[in-house]
Each structure stands twice: as C-alpha cells, then as structure tokens.
Motif scaffolding. Structure first.
Motif, PDB file in Angstrom:
ATOM      1  N   HIS A  24      -7.387  -6.299 -17.855  1.00 32.01           N
ATOM      2  CA  HIS A  24      -6.212  -6.013 -18.668  1.00 32.01           C
ATOM      3  C   HIS A  24      -4.912  -6.376 -17.952  1.00 32.01           C
ATOM      4  CE1 HIS A  24      -8.803  -3.973 -21.488  1.00 32.01           C
ATOM      5  NE2 HIS A  24      -9.281  -3.220 -20.503  1.00 32.01           N
ATOM      6  N   GLY A  25      -5.024  -6.972 -16.775  1.00 29.51           N
ATOM      7  CA  GLY A  25      -3.841  -7.374 -16.029  1.00 29.51           C
ATOM      8  C   GLY A  25      -3.229  -6.281 -15.172  1.00 29.51           C
ATOM      9  N   MET A  26      -3.908  -5.147 -15.067  1.00 31.56           N
ATOM     10  CA  MET A  26      -3.397  -4.050 -14.238  1.00 31.56           C
ATOM     11  C   MET A  26      -3.786  -4.290 -12.775  1.00 31.56           C
ATOM     12  SD  MET A  26      -1.820  -2.075 -16.293  1.00 31.56           S
ATOM     13  CE  MET A  26      -1.612  -0.617 -15.327  1.00 31.56           C
ATOM     14  N   PRO A  27      -2.888  -4.004 -11.836  1.00 30.90           N
ATOM     15  CA  PRO A  27      -3.207  -4.244 -10.425  1.00 30.90           C
ATOM     16  C   PRO A  27      -4.274  -3.287  -9.901  1.00 30.90           C
ATOM     17  CG  PRO A  27      -1.100  -3.154 -10.640  1.00 30.90           C
ATOM     18  CD  PRO A  27      -1.548  -3.481 -12.028  1.00 30.90           C
ATOM     19  N   ILE A  28      -5.093  -3.804  -8.992  1.00 27.95           N
ATOM     20  CA  ILE A  28      -6.127  -3.013  -8.323  1.00 27.95           C
ATOM     21  C   ILE A  28      -5.764  -2.949  -6.852  1.00 27.95           C
ATOM     22  CG2 ILE A  28      -8.564  -2.869  -7.701  1.00 27.95           C
ATOM     23  CD1 ILE A  28      -9.153  -4.511 -10.225  1.00 27.95           C
ATOM     24  N   GLY A  29      -5.792  -1.753  -6.286  1.00 27.97           N
ATOM     25  CA  GLY A  29      -5.467  -1.570  -4.879  1.00 27.97           C
ATOM     26  C   GLY A  29      -6.633  -0.964  -4.120  1.00 27.97           C
ATOM     27  N   LEU A  30      -6.655  -1.219  -2.837  1.00 29.80           N
ATOM     28  CA  LEU A  30      -7.657  -0.663  -1.940  1.00 29.80           C
ATOM     29  C   LEU A  30      -6.910   0.149  -0.898  1.00 29.80           C
ATOM     30  CD1 LEU A  30     -10.628  -0.581  -0.996  1.00 29.80           C
ATOM     31  CD2 LEU A  30     -10.150  -2.647   0.311  1.00 29.80           C
ATOM     32  N   GLN A  31      -7.275   1.408  -0.753  1.00 29.02           N
ATOM     33  CA  GLN A  31      -6.578   2.287   0.188  1.00 29.02           C
ATOM     34  C   GLN A  31      -7.468   2.584   1.388  1.00 29.02           C
ATOM     35  OE1 GLN A  31      -5.786   6.434  -0.915  1.00 29.02           O
ATOM     36  NE2 GLN A  31      -3.727   6.163  -0.111  1.00 29.02           N
ATOM     37  N   PHE A  32      -6.879   2.457   2.562  1.00 27.54           N
ATOM     38  CA  PHE A  32      -7.558   2.810   3.801  1.00 27.54           C
ATOM     39  C   PHE A  32      -6.893   4.062   4.355  1.00 27.54           C
ATOM     40  CE2 PHE A  32      -7.953  -1.835   3.590  1.00 27.54           C
ATOM     41  CZ  PHE A  32      -9.332  -1.958   3.662  1.00 27.54           C
ATOM     42  N   ILE A  33      -7.701   5.032   4.738  1.00 30.62           N
ATOM     43  CA  ILE A  33      -7.202   6.248   5.376  1.00 30.62           C
ATOM     44  C   ILE A  33      -7.803   6.287   6.772  1.00 30.62           C
ATOM     45  CG2 ILE A  33      -7.115   8.758   5.307  1.00 30.62           C
ATOM     46  CD1 ILE A  33      -7.397   8.582   2.270  1.00 30.62           C
ATOM     47  N   GLY A  34      -6.954   6.426   7.775  1.00 32.94           N
ATOM     48  CA  GLY A  34      -7.417   6.367   9.158  1.00 32.94           C
ATOM     49  C   GLY A  34      -7.426   7.716   9.853  1.00 32.94           C
ATOM     50  N   ARG A  35      -7.857   7.663  11.072  1.00 32.56           N
ATOM     51  CA  ARG A  35      -7.833   8.844  11.935  1.00 32.56           C
ATOM     52  C   ARG A  35      -6.392   9.105  12.373  1.00 32.56           C
ATOM     53  NH1 ARG A  35     -12.918   7.407  15.918  1.00 32.56           N
ATOM     54  NH2 ARG A  35     -14.503   7.496  14.274  1.00 32.56           N
ATOM     55  N   PRO A  36      -6.131  10.289  12.864  1.00 35.91           N
ATOM     56  CA  PRO A  36      -4.777  10.546  13.372  1.00 35.91           C
ATOM     57  C   PRO A  36      -4.377   9.527  14.443  1.00 35.91           C
ATOM     58  CG  PRO A  36      -5.992  12.601  13.206  1.00 35.91           C
ATOM     59  CD  PRO A  36      -6.972  11.493  12.924  1.00 35.91           C
ATOM     60  N   TRP A  37      -3.151   9.083  14.387  1.00 34.73           N
ATOM     61  CA  TRP A  37      -2.558   8.135  15.338  1.00 34.73           C
ATOM     62  C   TRP A  37      -3.185   6.741  15.272  1.00 34.73           C
ATOM     63  CZ3 TRP A  37       1.716  10.326  16.566  1.00 34.73           C
ATOM     64  CH2 TRP A  37       1.786  11.705  16.697  1.00 34.73           C
ATOM     65  N   SER A  38      -3.734   6.357  14.120  1.00 31.02           N
ATOM     66  CA  SER A  38      -4.358   5.031  14.002  1.00 31.02           C
ATOM     67  C   SER A  38      -3.529   4.081  13.130  1.00 31.02           C
ATOM     68  CB  SER A  38      -5.772   5.171  13.429  1.00 31.02           C
ATOM     69  OG  SER A  38      -5.727   5.662  12.103  1.00 31.02           O
ATOM     70  N   GLU A  39      -2.231   4.262  13.123  1.00 28.71           N
ATOM     71  CA  GLU A  39      -1.374   3.431  12.290  1.00 28.71           C
ATOM     72  C   GLU A  39      -1.502   1.951  12.623  1.00 28.71           C
ATOM     73  OE1 GLU A  39      -0.372   6.220  13.749  1.00 28.71           O
ATOM     74  OE2 GLU A  39       0.569   7.476  12.236  1.00 28.71           O
ATOM     75  N   ALA A  40      -1.536   1.614  13.899  1.00 32.34           N
ATOM     76  CA  ALA A  40      -1.621   0.207  14.307  1.00 32.34           C
ATOM     77  C   ALA A  40      -2.912  -0.433  13.795  1.00 32.34           C
ATOM     78  CB  ALA A  40      -1.529   0.085  15.823  1.00 32.34           C
TER      79      ALA A  40
END
Length: 55
Positions: A24-40
């Motif tokens: 339908h043309g709607m965007p699909i996203g994938l979310q990653f959730i990490g451990r604490p302090w894993s921003e990099a």
C-alpha cells in the motif's frame, strides 16, 4: 509502535532503519534494541543495513 515502549521504559538504546514499503506504499521499518551502552554498535549495524539496502 507498541514495541518501542519496552526499550524506552528500560532505557535501552534503540535505532530504527527504513527497509522498504508494503503493497500500500506505507514505509516498513526495522528496529534494533541493544544492550546498555551499545550505541556505537547499533549505529554501525544501522549504517551497514542502509548500505546493503541502497545497493
């Protein structure tokens, strides 16, 4: 949207990457959730995924 609450409530770093569109043309996203302090690590993972999808 409903899965964002757990990561936000626990204070875990998260990043979402657009991976395409549905029929339908709607965007699909994938979310990653990490451990604490894993921003990099999350930023490297998201960048690598974006490079793969663009090519």
């Amino acid at each position: 949207m409903r899965f964002q609450i757990a990561g936000n409530f626990l204070g875990l770093p998260a990043i979402t990457v657009k991976v395409g569109y549905d029929k339908h043309g709607m965007p699909i996203g994938l979310q990653f959730i990490g451990r604490p302090w894993s921003e990099a690590t999350l930023l490297h993972l998201a960048y690598a995924l974006e490079v793969i999808i663009v090519i």
